[in-house]
Motif scaffolding. Structure first.
Motif, PDB file in Angstrom:
ATOM      1  N   ASP A 122       0.831  -1.205   0.000  1.00 28.55           N
ATOM      2  CA  ASP A 122       0.000   0.000   0.000  1.00 28.55           C
ATOM      3  C   ASP A 122       0.868   1.258   0.000  1.00 28.55           C
ATOM      4  O   ASP A 122       0.551   2.232  -0.692  1.00 28.55           O
ATOM      5  CB  ASP A 122      -0.934   0.002   1.210  1.00 28.55           C
ATOM      6  CG  ASP A 122      -2.107   0.955   1.036  1.00 28.55           C
ATOM      7  OD1 ASP A 122      -2.627   1.073  -0.103  1.00 28.55           O
ATOM      8  OD2 ASP A 122      -2.534   1.589   2.021  1.00 28.55           O
ATOM      9  N   LEU A 123       1.958   1.245   0.734  1.00 35.82           N
ATOM     10  CA  LEU A 123       2.841   2.407   0.766  1.00 35.82           C
ATOM     11  C   LEU A 123       3.490   2.657  -0.591  1.00 35.82           C
ATOM     12  O   LEU A 123       3.620   3.811  -1.027  1.00 35.82           O
ATOM     13  CB  LEU A 123       3.946   2.202   1.812  1.00 35.82           C
ATOM     14  CG  LEU A 123       3.516   2.184   3.283  1.00 35.82           C
ATOM     15  CD1 LEU A 123       4.693   1.764   4.166  1.00 35.82           C
ATOM     16  CD2 LEU A 123       2.984   3.536   3.720  1.00 35.82           C
ATOM     17  N   TRP A 126      -0.102   2.387  -3.447  1.00 34.25           N
ATOM     18  CA  TRP A 126      -1.397   2.993  -3.140  1.00 34.25           C
ATOM     19  C   TRP A 126      -2.560   2.110  -3.626  1.00 34.25           C
ATOM     20  O   TRP A 126      -3.537   2.590  -4.192  1.00 34.25           O
ATOM     21  CB  TRP A 126      -1.518   4.397  -3.733  1.00 34.25           C
ATOM     22  CG  TRP A 126      -0.669   5.424  -3.055  1.00 34.25           C
ATOM     23  CD1 TRP A 126       0.263   5.203  -2.094  1.00 34.25           C
ATOM     24  CD2 TRP A 126      -0.685   6.841  -3.280  1.00 34.25           C
ATOM     25  NE1 TRP A 126       0.846   6.392  -1.709  1.00 34.25           N
ATOM     26  CE2 TRP A 126       0.285   7.417  -2.423  1.00 34.25           C
ATOM     27  CE3 TRP A 126      -1.415   7.674  -4.133  1.00 34.25           C
ATOM     28  CZ2 TRP A 126       0.530   8.790  -2.386  1.00 34.25           C
ATOM     29  CZ3 TRP A 126      -1.167   9.040  -4.106  1.00 34.25           C
ATOM     30  CH2 TRP A 126      -0.201   9.581  -3.238  1.00 34.25           C
ATOM     31  N   ALA A 132      -1.610   3.845   3.827  1.00 35.83           N
ATOM     32  CA  ALA A 132      -0.683   4.819   3.231  1.00 35.83           C
ATOM     33  C   ALA A 132      -1.177   6.242   3.471  1.00 35.83           C
ATOM     34  O   ALA A 132      -0.389   7.140   3.780  1.00 35.83           O
ATOM     35  CB  ALA A 132      -0.537   4.553   1.737  1.00 35.83           C
ATOM     36  N   ASN A 157       6.243   6.614   0.130  1.00 34.97           N
ATOM     37  CA  ASN A 157       4.860   7.050   0.328  1.00 34.97           C
ATOM     38  C   ASN A 157       4.785   8.563   0.535  1.00 34.97           C
ATOM     39  O   ASN A 157       3.907   9.235  -0.024  1.00 34.97           O
ATOM     40  CB  ASN A 157       4.271   6.320   1.537  1.00 34.97           C
ATOM     41  CG  ASN A 157       2.831   6.667   1.798  1.00 34.97           C
ATOM     42  OD1 ASN A 157       1.984   6.663   0.901  1.00 34.97           O
ATOM     43  ND2 ASN A 157       2.519   6.992   3.045  1.00 34.97           N
TER      44      ASN A 157
END
Length: 322
Positions: A122-123, A126, A132, A157
């Protein structure tokens, strides 16, 4: 480069962490119970829920141990066992499993558990922007293991948040404008900002915490070749030429690039991503296109969460502790 983390050695946070399995690669506290927001007194803060996220390398093992230590934290899903809980965590919503309304040391807390791999994904990309987005804003970093991939992902991020915000801002703007834009990224397309959420939430987050945003982003802004940063004046000037915007678009996280290309590329044409982003960079409405891409990214994960919550809304979130 390391992330400027806001560490807290307070007894409360250490006491909370001591009540969980210790195999945690990253832990942070966030939200209105941790950072003062405009219009909130210290007395109100002390009554607000404390929010935590724990990233763990092995969710099945961690939930196994936590079910032994803190079984009453879990809803009826505890009957399914740690493997199924971990599967639900990974396969639904934003890859985070929350236990909420947990009484602990005189406060009410909620805590989300996710895998270290999902956190890094996710970081970097996204995929949901759920965690994030929380890490775009100041948090109290409580645990951070010596994991190079996590460190690199945290920095990436923050850089992505700056780049996306540059594309949506005018050529010249203030530090506060930038931090408002960054803080609002994860709320674009979020159903909570339409239903039941304080509409001034983003401004409330930023206004009383400007100094913490500066700590978080100062080094990135000073090192970024795309911007002239004047910290003494609190002003920034960003490169809005097509060439500059193309460089920024190419640096965006993969998921946001994909959302943008789907908005611009006609069905069936299947042009190269670089070609599409070059077209967007030359568009006078480039910022609006990026804003739409952000909306699509956040609304997609927000809708997934709505479906998950609808399926579980009749199940108790947590059992009361004795």
């Amino acid at each position: 480069m390391t992330v400027p983390a806001l560490h807290n050695s307070g007894v409360l946070y250490r006491r909370v962490l001591s009540q969980f399995p210790q195999d945690i690669s990253l832990a942070f506290a966030y939200g209105s119970g941790v950072f003062k927001q405009q219009g909130t007194s210290q007395g109100q803060m002390d009554k607000n829920m404390l929010d935590f996220v724990f990233a763990v390398d092995d969710p099945v093992t961690w939930h196994t141990l936590n079910l032994l230590q803190n079984r009453k934290h879990y809803s009826i899903l505890k009957l399914l066992g740690p493997t199924k809980i971990s599967s639900i965590q990974n396969d639904y919503g934003a890859s985070v499993y929350y236990n909420t309304l947990v009484p602990m040391d005189g406060r009410i807390i909620k805590y989300g558990v996710m895998s270290t791999d999902s956190l890094i994904d996710d970081l970097m990309h996204w995929k949901t922007l759920y965690v994030a987005g929380r890490l775009h804003k100041p948090v109290k970093m409580l645990v951070q293991s010596d994991n190079g991939k996590i460190r690199a992902a945290l920095v990436a991020n923050l850089k992505s948040a700056v780049t996306a915000s540059f594309l949506m801002l005018p050529e010249s703007f203030s530090e506060e404008d930038l931090f408002l834009q960054i803080a609002g990224l994860s709320y674009a397309g979020d159903f909570r900002m339409v239903i039941g959420e304080d509409k001034s939430k983003v401004a409330n987050i930023v206004k009383d915490n400007i100094q913490y945003f500066r700590i978080l982003y100062n080094n990135i802004l000073r090192d970024c070749p795309q911007v002239v940063y004047k910290p003494q004046q609190g002003r920034l000037e960003v490169d809005k030429s097509p060439e500059g915007q193309f460089v920024q678009l190419m640096a965006l996280p993969r998921t946001l690039q994909q959302r943008i290309t789907k908005l611009v590329d006609p069905p069936g044409k299947n042009r190269d991503v670089e070609e599409i982003l070059l077209q967007v960079a030359q568009d006078p409405d480039c910022g609006a296109v990026v804003q739409q891409g952000m909306w699509k990214t956040v609304s997609y994960s927000s809708k997934k969460l709505i479906k998950m919550w609808k399926g579980w809304r009749r199940k108790p979130a947590v059992s009361q502790m004795s």
